[in-house]
Design a protein around this motif. Sequence first.
Motif, PDB file in Angstrom:
ATOM      1  N   SER A  46      24.319  58.361  53.530  1.00 18.12           N
ATOM      2  CA  SER A  46      23.469  58.488  52.348  1.00 18.12           C
ATOM      3  C   SER A  46      22.278  57.563  52.502  1.00 18.12           C
ATOM      4  CB  SER A  46      24.237  58.107  51.081  1.00 18.12           C
ATOM      5  OG  SER A  46      25.305  59.000  50.871  1.00 18.12           O
ATOM      6  N   THR A  73      19.482  55.765  50.553  1.00 20.18           N
ATOM      7  CA  THR A  73      19.209  55.374  49.158  1.00 20.18           C
ATOM      8  C   THR A  73      18.085  54.347  49.114  1.00 20.18           C
ATOM      9  OG1 THR A  73      20.832  53.578  49.166  1.00 20.18           O
ATOM     10  CG2 THR A  73      21.614  55.755  48.470  1.00 20.18           C
ATOM     11  N   ARG A  74      17.522  54.202  47.950  1.00 23.56           N
ATOM     12  CA  ARG A  74      16.501  53.176  47.710  1.00 23.56           C
ATOM     13  C   ARG A  74      16.844  52.519  46.377  1.00 23.56           C
ATOM     14  NH1 ARG A  74      10.848  54.822  49.008  1.00 23.56           N
ATOM     15  NH2 ARG A  74      11.393  53.792  50.918  1.00 23.56           N
ATOM     16  N   TYR A  75      16.764  51.186  46.356  1.00 26.55           N
ATOM     17  CA  TYR A  75      17.080  50.468  45.132  1.00 26.55           C
ATOM     18  C   TYR A  75      15.948  50.633  44.126  1.00 26.55           C
ATOM     19  CZ  TYR A  75      18.716  46.949  41.934  1.00 26.55           C
ATOM     20  OH  TYR A  75      19.163  46.312  40.816  1.00 26.55           O
ATOM     21  N   ASN A  76      16.305  50.987  42.904  1.00 29.08           N
ATOM     22  CA  ASN A  76      15.355  51.187  41.816  1.00 29.08           C
ATOM     23  C   ASN A  76      15.421  49.958  40.904  1.00 29.08           C
ATOM     24  OD1 ASN A  76      14.194  51.917  39.316  1.00 29.08           O
ATOM     25  ND2 ASN A  76      14.657  54.083  39.649  1.00 29.08           N
ATOM     26  N   LYS A  88      19.523  50.251  39.848  1.00 26.00           N
ATOM     27  CA  LYS A  88      20.524  51.113  40.487  1.00 26.00           C
ATOM     28  C   LYS A  88      19.969  51.686  41.785  1.00 26.00           C
ATOM     29  CE  LYS A  88      19.339  55.487  38.245  1.00 26.00           C
ATOM     30  NZ  LYS A  88      19.502  56.615  39.121  1.00 26.00           N
ATOM     31  N   GLU A  89      20.865  52.241  42.581  1.00 31.56           N
ATOM     32  CA  GLU A  89      20.491  52.912  43.824  1.00 31.56           C
ATOM     33  C   GLU A  89      20.158  54.363  43.521  1.00 31.56           C
ATOM     34  OE1 GLU A  89      20.440  51.769  47.112  1.00 31.56           O
ATOM     35  OE2 GLU A  89      20.815  49.752  46.353  1.00 31.56           O
ATOM     36  N   ASP A  90      19.013  54.830  44.027  1.00 27.92           N
ATOM     37  CA  ASP A  90      18.640  56.238  43.908  1.00 27.92           C
ATOM     38  C   ASP A  90      18.913  56.926  45.237  1.00 27.92           C
ATOM     39  OD1 ASP A  90      17.720  56.003  41.281  1.00 27.92           O
ATOM     40  OD2 ASP A  90      15.651  55.617  41.902  1.00 27.92           O
ATOM     41  N   LEU A  91      19.557  58.070  45.187  1.00 27.43           N
ATOM     42  CA  LEU A  91      19.838  58.847  46.395  1.00 27.43           C
ATOM     43  C   LEU A  91      18.562  59.546  46.841  1.00 27.43           C
ATOM     44  CD1 LEU A  91      21.950  59.923  48.410  1.00 27.43           C
ATOM     45  CD2 LEU A  91      22.317  61.827  46.832  1.00 27.43           C
ATOM     46  N   ILE A  92      18.158  59.311  48.091  1.00 26.50           N
ATOM     47  CA  ILE A  92      16.976  59.941  48.666  1.00 26.50           C
ATOM     48  C   ILE A  92      17.384  61.185  49.443  1.00 26.50           C
ATOM     49  CG2 ILE A  92      15.005  59.627  50.231  1.00 26.50           C
ATOM     50  CD1 ILE A  92      14.978  57.786  47.728  1.00 26.50           C
TER      51      ILE A  92
END
Length: 98
Positions: free
Chosen positions: A63, A65-68, A73-77
Amino acid sequence: MPSEQEQIKEVLTSIFPFRLLKEEELSLVIAQLETIPLEKNRFVYKEETSADHLFIILRGRVSLTRYNDEEDKEDLISILKTGDILGFDMLDEDGEYI
Protein backbone atom coordinates in the motif's frame (compact mmCIF):
# COMPACT_ATOMS: atom_id res chain seq x y z
CA MET A 1 7.11 -24.26 -7.00
CA PRO A 2 9.71 -22.16 -8.85
CA SER A 3 12.85 -21.05 -7.00
CA GLU A 4 13.18 -17.43 -5.89
CA GLN A 5 15.66 -16.78 -8.72
CA GLU A 6 13.14 -18.16 -11.24
CA GLN A 7 10.39 -16.00 -9.75
CA ILE A 8 12.60 -12.91 -9.99
CA LYS A 9 13.44 -13.70 -13.62
CA GLU A 10 9.76 -14.21 -14.45
CA VAL A 11 8.79 -10.86 -12.90
CA LEU A 12 11.65 -8.93 -14.48
CA THR A 13 11.02 -10.31 -17.97
CA SER A 14 7.45 -9.02 -17.72
CA ILE A 15 8.33 -5.38 -17.00
CA PHE A 16 10.09 -2.55 -18.81
CA PRO A 17 13.02 -1.99 -19.10
CA PHE A 18 14.17 -5.40 -17.88
CA ARG A 19 12.27 -7.31 -20.56
CA LEU A 20 14.59 -5.72 -23.15
CA LEU A 21 17.71 -7.28 -21.64
CA LYS A 22 19.54 -10.22 -23.13
CA GLU A 23 19.74 -13.38 -21.03
CA GLU A 24 23.31 -12.65 -19.89
CA GLU A 25 22.44 -9.06 -18.95
CA LEU A 26 19.37 -10.17 -17.05
CA SER A 27 21.46 -12.70 -15.12
CA LEU A 28 23.88 -9.92 -14.11
CA VAL A 29 20.99 -7.77 -12.87
CA ILE A 30 19.44 -10.62 -10.92
CA ALA A 31 22.78 -11.36 -9.25
CA GLN A 32 22.81 -7.78 -7.90
CA LEU A 33 19.31 -7.85 -6.42
CA GLU A 34 18.46 -8.36 -2.80
CA THR A 35 15.11 -9.68 -1.68
CA ILE A 36 13.62 -8.16 1.45
CA PRO A 37 10.69 -9.97 3.04
CA LEU A 38 8.31 -7.49 4.61
CA GLU A 39 5.88 -7.97 7.42
CA LYS A 40 2.46 -6.39 7.35
CA ASN A 41 2.42 -2.68 8.29
CA ARG A 42 6.18 -2.24 7.82
CA PHE A 43 7.37 0.86 5.98
CA VAL A 44 9.47 0.38 2.86
CA TYR A 45 10.47 4.05 2.95
CA LYS A 46 9.15 7.34 4.27
CA GLU A 47 8.68 10.67 2.53
CA GLU A 48 11.59 13.08 2.52
CA THR A 49 14.19 10.44 3.36
CA SER A 50 17.21 9.85 1.15
CA ALA A 51 16.20 7.85 -1.92
CA ASP A 52 18.77 5.12 -2.30
CA HIS A 53 16.81 2.05 -3.37
CA LEU A 54 14.55 1.03 -6.20
CA PHE A 55 11.95 -1.57 -5.21
CA ILE A 56 10.30 -4.19 -7.40
CA ILE A 57 7.45 -6.15 -5.88
CA LEU A 58 8.15 -9.84 -6.30
CA ARG A 59 5.10 -11.19 -4.47
CA GLY A 60 2.17 -9.73 -2.63
CA ARG A 61 0.91 -6.17 -2.36
CA VAL A 62 2.23 -2.89 -1.00
CA SER A 63 0.00 0.00 0.00
CA LEU A 64 1.33 3.40 -1.00
CA THR A 65 0.12 5.97 1.53
CA ARG A 66 0.78 9.59 2.40
CA TYR A 67 0.28 11.09 5.84
CA ASN A 68 -2.44 13.75 5.91
CA ASP A 69 -1.51 16.34 8.57
CA GLU A 70 -4.86 18.11 8.41
CA GLU A 71 -6.83 14.97 9.19
CA ASP A 72 -4.08 13.24 11.22
CA LYS A 73 -4.34 10.01 9.21
CA GLU A 74 -2.80 8.01 6.38
CA ASP A 75 -4.40 8.46 2.96
CA LEU A 76 -4.23 5.53 0.54
CA ILE A 77 -2.61 6.59 -2.74
CA SER A 78 -2.37 3.24 -4.49
CA ILE A 79 -2.01 -0.50 -3.98
CA LEU A 80 0.96 -1.95 -5.81
CA LYS A 81 1.25 -5.60 -6.81
CA THR A 82 3.68 -8.11 -8.30
CA GLY A 83 5.84 -6.48 -10.96
CA ASP A 84 5.15 -2.91 -9.86
CA ILE A 85 8.14 -0.66 -9.20
CA LEU A 86 8.51 2.10 -6.63
CA GLY A 87 11.33 4.35 -5.55
CA PHE A 88 12.18 5.94 -8.89
CA ASP A 89 13.26 8.96 -6.84
CA MET A 90 16.61 7.20 -6.35
CA LEU A 91 17.46 7.93 -9.98
CA ASP A 92 17.94 11.59 -9.04
CA GLU A 93 21.46 12.04 -7.65
CA ASP A 94 20.25 13.94 -4.57
CA GLY A 95 16.77 12.43 -4.58
CA GLU A 96 14.42 12.09 -1.69
CA TYR A 97 11.39 9.85 -1.64
CA ILE A 98 8.23 11.85 -2.25
